[in-house]
Design a protein around this motif. Structure first.
Motif, mmCIF file in Angstrom:
data_model
loop_
_atom_site.group_PDB
_atom_site.id
_atom_site.type_symbol
_atom_site.label_atom_id
_atom_site.label_comp_id
_atom_site.label_asym_id
_atom_site.label_seq_id
_atom_site.Cartn_x
_atom_site.Cartn_y
_atom_site.Cartn_z
ATOM 1 N N VAL A 24 20.855 57.980 47.980
ATOM 2 C CA VAL A 24 21.985 57.069 47.444
ATOM 3 C C VAL A 24 22.303 57.593 46.061
ATOM 4 O O VAL A 24 23.528 57.555 45.718
ATOM 5 N N ALA A 25 21.529 58.103 45.138
ATOM 6 C CA ALA A 25 21.962 58.578 43.985
ATOM 7 C C ALA A 25 22.834 59.738 44.148
ATOM 8 O O ALA A 25 23.851 60.026 43.426
ATOM 9 N N GLN A 26 22.423 60.748 44.915
ATOM 10 C CA GLN A 26 23.305 61.801 45.417
ATOM 11 C C GLN A 26 24.633 61.234 45.915
ATOM 12 O O GLN A 26 25.787 61.704 45.396
ATOM 13 N N ARG A 27 24.859 60.204 46.691
ATOM 14 C CA ARG A 27 26.162 59.883 47.350
ATOM 15 C C ARG A 27 26.910 59.072 46.298
ATOM 16 O O ARG A 27 28.161 59.156 46.404
ATOM 17 N N THR A 28 26.382 58.634 45.308
ATOM 18 C CA THR A 28 27.009 57.738 44.375
ATOM 19 C C THR A 28 26.723 58.256 42.827
ATOM 20 O O THR A 28 26.750 57.750 41.891
ATOM 21 N N TYR A 29 26.677 59.690 42.643
ATOM 22 C CA TYR A 29 26.221 60.348 41.589
ATOM 23 C C TYR A 29 27.372 60.127 40.447
ATOM 24 O O TYR A 29 26.745 60.028 39.206
ATOM 25 N N ASP A 30 28.374 60.049 40.770
ATOM 26 C CA ASP A 30 29.699 59.895 39.390
ATOM 27 C C ASP A 30 29.261 58.586 38.997
ATOM 28 O O ASP A 30 29.501 58.369 37.658
ATOM 29 N N ASP A 31 28.741 57.585 39.673
ATOM 30 C CA ASP A 31 28.316 56.254 39.149
ATOM 31 C C ASP A 31 26.863 56.279 38.772
ATOM 32 O O ASP A 31 26.496 55.421 37.671
ATOM 33 N N ALA A 32 26.028 56.875 39.518
ATOM 34 C CA ALA A 32 24.823 56.872 39.288
ATOM 35 C C ALA A 32 24.005 57.386 38.080
ATOM 36 O O ALA A 32 23.201 57.046 37.124
ATOM 37 N N ALA A 33 24.786 58.484 37.829
ATOM 38 C CA ALA A 33 24.466 59.386 36.815
ATOM 39 C C ALA A 33 24.693 58.719 35.241
ATOM 40 O O ALA A 33 23.764 58.640 34.488
ATOM 41 N N PRO A 34 25.530 58.041 35.014
ATOM 42 C CA PRO A 34 25.940 57.476 33.811
ATOM 43 C C PRO A 34 25.170 56.182 33.833
ATOM 44 O O PRO A 34 24.588 55.735 32.590
ATOM 45 N N ALA A 35 24.768 55.619 34.874
ATOM 46 C CA ALA A 35 24.134 54.481 34.824
ATOM 47 C C ALA A 35 22.741 54.727 34.395
ATOM 48 O O ALA A 35 21.941 54.002 33.626
ATOM 49 N N LEU A 36 22.017 55.719 35.010
ATOM 50 C CA LEU A 36 20.838 56.145 34.671
ATOM 51 C C LEU A 36 20.701 56.831 33.378
ATOM 52 O O LEU A 36 19.527 56.382 32.737
ATOM 53 N N SER A 37 21.460 57.502 32.840
ATOM 54 C CA SER A 37 21.637 57.863 31.207
ATOM 55 C C SER A 37 21.458 56.568 30.316
ATOM 56 O O SER A 37 20.697 56.356 29.469
ATOM 57 N N ILE A 67 20.396 52.580 39.108
ATOM 58 C CA ILE A 67 21.797 53.272 39.047
ATOM 59 C C ILE A 67 22.909 52.234 39.236
ATOM 60 O O ILE A 67 23.929 52.954 39.952
ATOM 61 N N GLY A 68 22.916 51.370 38.947
ATOM 62 C CA GLY A 68 23.948 50.286 38.854
ATOM 63 C C GLY A 68 24.418 49.582 40.194
ATOM 64 O O GLY A 68 25.476 48.898 40.168
ATOM 65 N N LEU A 69 23.395 49.758 41.142
ATOM 66 C CA LEU A 69 23.606 48.820 42.448
ATOM 67 C C LEU A 69 22.844 47.431 42.424
ATOM 68 O O LEU A 69 21.917 47.408 41.450
ATOM 69 N N ILE A 70 23.270 46.328 43.013
ATOM 70 C CA ILE A 70 22.754 45.203 43.151
ATOM 71 C C ILE A 70 21.929 45.064 44.345
ATOM 72 O O ILE A 70 22.125 45.313 45.273
ATOM 73 N N ALA A 71 20.630 44.991 43.769
ATOM 74 C CA ALA A 71 19.590 44.823 44.545
ATOM 75 C C ALA A 71 18.511 43.738 44.158
ATOM 76 O O ALA A 71 18.382 43.653 43.099
ATOM 77 N N SER A 116 20.284 53.471 31.168
ATOM 78 C CA SER A 116 19.160 52.888 31.267
ATOM 79 C C SER A 116 17.974 53.727 30.427
ATOM 80 O O SER A 116 17.274 53.171 29.803
ATOM 81 N N TYR A 117 18.234 54.975 30.483
ATOM 82 C CA TYR A 117 17.059 55.906 29.656
ATOM 83 C C TYR A 117 17.240 55.731 28.426
ATOM 84 O O TYR A 117 16.376 55.432 27.472
ATOM 85 N N GLU A 118 18.485 55.421 27.902
ATOM 86 C CA GLU A 118 18.838 55.187 26.590
ATOM 87 C C GLU A 118 18.353 53.850 26.004
ATOM 88 O O GLU A 118 17.761 53.712 24.844
ATOM 89 N N ALA A 119 18.520 53.045 26.763
ATOM 90 C CA ALA A 119 18.332 51.477 26.483
ATOM 91 C C ALA A 119 16.719 51.662 26.508
ATOM 92 O O ALA A 119 16.011 51.036 25.263
ATOM 93 N N LEU A 120 15.851 52.192 27.147
ATOM 94 C CA LEU A 120 14.564 52.222 27.023
ATOM 95 C C LEU A 120 13.845 53.142 26.104
ATOM 96 O O LEU A 120 12.879 52.500 25.347
ATOM 97 N N ALA A 121 14.655 53.954 25.797
ATOM 98 C CA ALA A 121 14.188 55.092 24.422
ATOM 99 C C ALA A 121 14.431 53.981 23.265
ATOM 100 O O ALA A 121 13.638 54.176 22.492
#
Length: 319
Positions: free
Chosen positions: A288-301, A185-189, A303-308
């Motif tokens: 965390v995904a709920q709190r950062t949804y505006d950034d998390a949703a595009p990041a998840l999409s 979801i775009g966070l540094i970890a 990553s899904y597209e990259a894996l697909a």
């Protein structure tokens, strides 16, 4: 501003803390989970008392402190100490909880403790017993998880410049799972299972960063040391552990406790503790995904597209 710390942590950092709020006795349904979590650290005599009340709440609820001491071959003082360790102000409060738990079990609201897996169990029975143990561990962890601490941990992770996660062996795998989820979801970890790398990375942390340690026992030196280093440098520190009073919590601003089913020959603690840890990790990630949804949703999409795209045969991609 950092989250409110527990009095013990504030004392370590030299800051005055507010008076500790009164602690309510645990819910009767959480009694068995409390016994399973604390039993390894109890004396053998206290274990006998704890196992007796968890195994037969209806019968023990009718016993006086003297009768329970005789029944378990211990002393009245041991019975009282056990009650307090389990979170009850006194034995009378424990008896009330036992009566309530017995009523829950009588109506089917509280599951009974499952039997250990035997070396000659058919595989079908192993599946059933493991499933019941996993369900119990999840329910126990959910019932004792402090949502105030969880909310504070979610807030810290959501706004962190960087998150380091420490864990060894099975707990290290759980730490890798959390780090991977946060990265998606775009966070540094970063997850560290090598104790030397963990410490050398921890000393680079500062205020605005988060360090999270995962250790069921709460005594794993290779996990405590990097958390202590991060703690001393001002990072917000979080511990996921099965023991709220274990050494790792001395360097944790926030503590999230997990439950664990009874350890047996064929089911080591690492198996059941991992189940509770994964539940906490998933709760943190969703929060965390709920709190950062505006950034998390595009990041998840993305990553899904990259894996697909990666999983699609090259010929199909070129068509």
């Amino acid at each position: 501003m950092k989250e409110t710390f527990s009095p013990s942590v504030r004392a370590l950092r030299g800051a005055p803390g507010p008076p500790a709020p009164p602690v309510a006795p645990p819910d009767p349904g959480a009694l068995a989970a409390k016994v399973r979590t604390l039993a390894p650290s109890m004396t053998r005599s206290m274990q006998r008392v704890a196992e007796a009340v968890a195994g037969d709440p209806a019968g023990c609820s009718h016993l006086t402190v003297t009768a329970l001491a005789v029944h378990t071959g211990t002393s009245e003082a041991t019975v009282v100490r056990t009650a307090r360790l389990l979170g009850y102000p006194g034995y009378r409060d424990l008896r009330l909880a036992l009566a309530a738990l017995a009523a829950q079990q009588a109506t089917g609201a509280a599951p009974a403790v499952t039997a250990d897996i035997a070396v000659d169990d058919p595989l079908g029975d192993v599946v059933t017993k493991l499933a019941m143990e996993e369900q119990q561990t999840l329910a126990d962890t959910a019932s004792q998880l402090d949502t105030v601490q969880l909310e504070a941990a979610v807030s810290a992770l959501s706004g962190a410049r960087r998150t380091d996660v420490y864990g060894i062996a099975a707990s290290g795998l759980v730490g890798q799972d959390l780090a991977q989820k946060l990265l998606r979801i775009g966070l540094i970890a970063h997850a560290h299972t090598d104790p030397h790398l963990a410490v050398t990375n921890a000393v680079q942390l500062r205020s605005g960063d988060v360090a999270l340690a995962i250790t069921h026992s709460g005594t794993t030196h290779d996990v405590i040391e990097p958390l202590r280093a991060a703690f001393e440098r001002g990072a917000t520190t979080i511990a996921i552990t099965g023991r709220a009073d274990s050494p790792v919590t001395q360097y944790a601003d926030l503590v999230l406790t997990t439950a664990c089913s009874r350890e047996s020959e064929l089911r080591p603690a690492a198996m059941s503790s991992r189940t509770g840890q994964l539940l906490v990790v998933d709760c943190l990630f969703i929060g965390v995904a709920q709190r950062t949804y505006d950034d998390a949703a595009p990041a998840l999409s993305a990553s899904y597209e990259a894996l697909a795209h990666r999983h699609t045969p090259r010929a199909a991609r070129q068509a």
